[in-house]
Scaffold this motif. Sequence first.
Motif, short mmCIF file in Angstrom:
data_model
loop_
_atom_site.label_atom_id
_atom_site.label_comp_id
_atom_site.label_asym_id
_atom_site.label_seq_id
_atom_site.Cartn_x
_atom_site.Cartn_y
_atom_site.Cartn_z
N LEU A 256 -31.39 -16.28 17.84
CA LEU A 256 -30.63 -15.05 18.06
C LEU A 256 -29.35 -15.06 17.23
N PHE A 257 -28.65 -16.18 17.24
CA PHE A 257 -27.38 -16.26 16.51
C PHE A 257 -27.59 -16.12 15.01
N ALA B 56 -25.97 -13.17 12.77
CA ALA B 56 -25.11 -13.56 11.65
C ALA B 56 -25.77 -13.37 10.30
N MET B 57 -27.10 -13.12 10.30
CA MET B 57 -27.86 -12.97 9.06
C MET B 57 -27.71 -14.19 8.16
N ASN B 58 -27.79 -15.38 8.79
CA ASN B 58 -27.64 -16.64 8.06
C ASN B 58 -28.43 -17.72 8.81
N ARG B 59 -29.39 -18.35 8.13
CA ARG B 59 -30.24 -19.36 8.76
C ARG B 59 -29.61 -20.74 8.80
N ASP C 10 -34.93 -7.25 15.49
CA ASP C 10 -35.61 -7.26 14.19
C ASP C 10 -34.99 -6.22 13.26
N VAL C 11 -34.67 -5.08 13.81
CA VAL C 11 -34.05 -4.02 13.02
C VAL C 11 -32.60 -4.38 12.70
N ALA C 12 -31.88 -4.93 13.68
CA ALA C 12 -30.49 -5.32 13.45
C ALA C 12 -30.37 -6.38 12.36
N GLY C 13 -31.41 -7.24 12.26
CA GLY C 13 -31.39 -8.28 11.24
C GLY C 13 -31.50 -7.75 9.83
N LEU C 14 -31.81 -6.48 9.66
CA LEU C 14 -31.87 -5.88 8.33
C LEU C 14 -30.49 -5.56 7.78
N GLY C 15 -29.47 -5.66 8.62
CA GLY C 15 -28.12 -5.31 8.18
C GLY C 15 -27.61 -4.09 8.93
N ARG C 16 -26.29 -4.00 9.04
CA ARG C 16 -25.69 -2.95 9.85
C ARG C 16 -25.99 -1.56 9.28
N LEU D 234 -30.64 2.84 14.96
CA LEU D 234 -30.33 1.81 15.95
C LEU D 234 -28.82 1.74 16.17
N ASN D 235 -28.42 1.61 17.43
CA ASN D 235 -27.00 1.38 17.75
C ASN D 235 -26.72 -0.11 17.51
N HIS D 236 -26.43 -0.42 16.25
CA HIS D 236 -26.33 -1.81 15.81
C HIS D 236 -25.26 -2.59 16.58
#
Length: 306
Positions: A48-49, A53-56, A191-197, A205-207
Motif C-alpha cells: 500500500l505504501f 508513494a509511487m516508489n517500489r 490501482d487508479v491512484a497508483g497512476l498518479g494524481r 477518482l477522488n485521489h
Amino acid sequence: MAGLLAVLSALFLLWGLRAPYGFILELRGGKLAALICVGAATGAATVLFQTVAMNRLLTPGIVGFDALFVLMQTLLVAALGGVGLAQVPEALRFVLETGVLMAAAMALFGVLLRRDAADVTRMILTGVILGVLLRGLSEMVQRMLDPAEFSVVQQAVVASFNRVDGGQMAVAGAFLALAMGLALRMAPALDVAGLGRATARGLGLNHDRVVMRALVLIAAMVSVSTALVGPITFLGLLAASLARQICDTHRLAVLIPASALIGAVILVAGQAVFERLLGMQSALAVVVEFFGGLVFLALVLRKVRT
C-alpha cells in the motif's frame, strides 16, 4: 502460497512435539498467530505504501515508526527503571504504544497532507528526518542509563515473538484482519491512484481521499504490529519485492494478499529454522533485516543501471 503457509504452520506446531501436548501447542499456537499476523500486516502495508508513494524502494518504516518505538522503550526504562517497566501490565503497555504510534503517524500525515495528498514525497522526507532526530534522542538517553537498564532497552527494541500475550494477540489479530479487509476493498481505487494524481483525478477518482484512507490503514497495520512484537523494518520490502516478482502484475487485489502471505511464510519458516535447527542462537529479526537490506541495495542498484 496459502498451501505453503499451511504446511509450514503444521510443521511449526508439530515438529518435535512432546508431552505435555496441550501446554506446548498453546504456546506454539500463540507464537504462530503472532508470526502470521505481523508478517501479513507488514507485507500488505508495504504494498500500500509503495503504491501511494509511487516508489517500489520504500517501506513504511522509513518514516520513523521504528525510531519512535525505540525512543518510547528508552524513555519508559529511563522513567520507570527495568523493574518498574516489568511491573507495567502488558495490555496497558500494548495499548499505550499502539496509541502513541498511531497518533504520531496521523499527526505526520494530517499536518503535511492537510490541504491535499499531492506532496507525498515531502511527507516521506519529513518522516526520514524525524526518524534521524528520534534515533539521536534515543542514543542520548541511552548513554545516561546504567548498564543493567541499557540491557533492558536493548532487549525491548529487538523484535521478539516470545513475549506476545494471548489477549493482545486476539485484539491485534481482529484489528489487523479488519484493516486487511478494508485494504482489499480499496484495491481497485488504489490501482487508479497508483497512476498518479493528475491521471487519477482525470479518471474521476477522488485521489486525495483515497490516499489519506490508505495512509490511515498503513499507520494502523504498522502501529499494531510494531507494538505487538517490535520493529522489523525491511520485512515488508522483502515480501513486497518477492510478491511482485512471483505474481508479475500491478493489480493490488493480487499483490496485497500475495505480499501478506509471503511475509507470513518468511516469518514462520525463519522462526521454525531458528527454534528447531539453530537452537535460538540468534534473532530472526536480525536475519530478516540483513536479507531485506540486501534486497533494498539490489533494487537501488538495478534502478541506477536502468
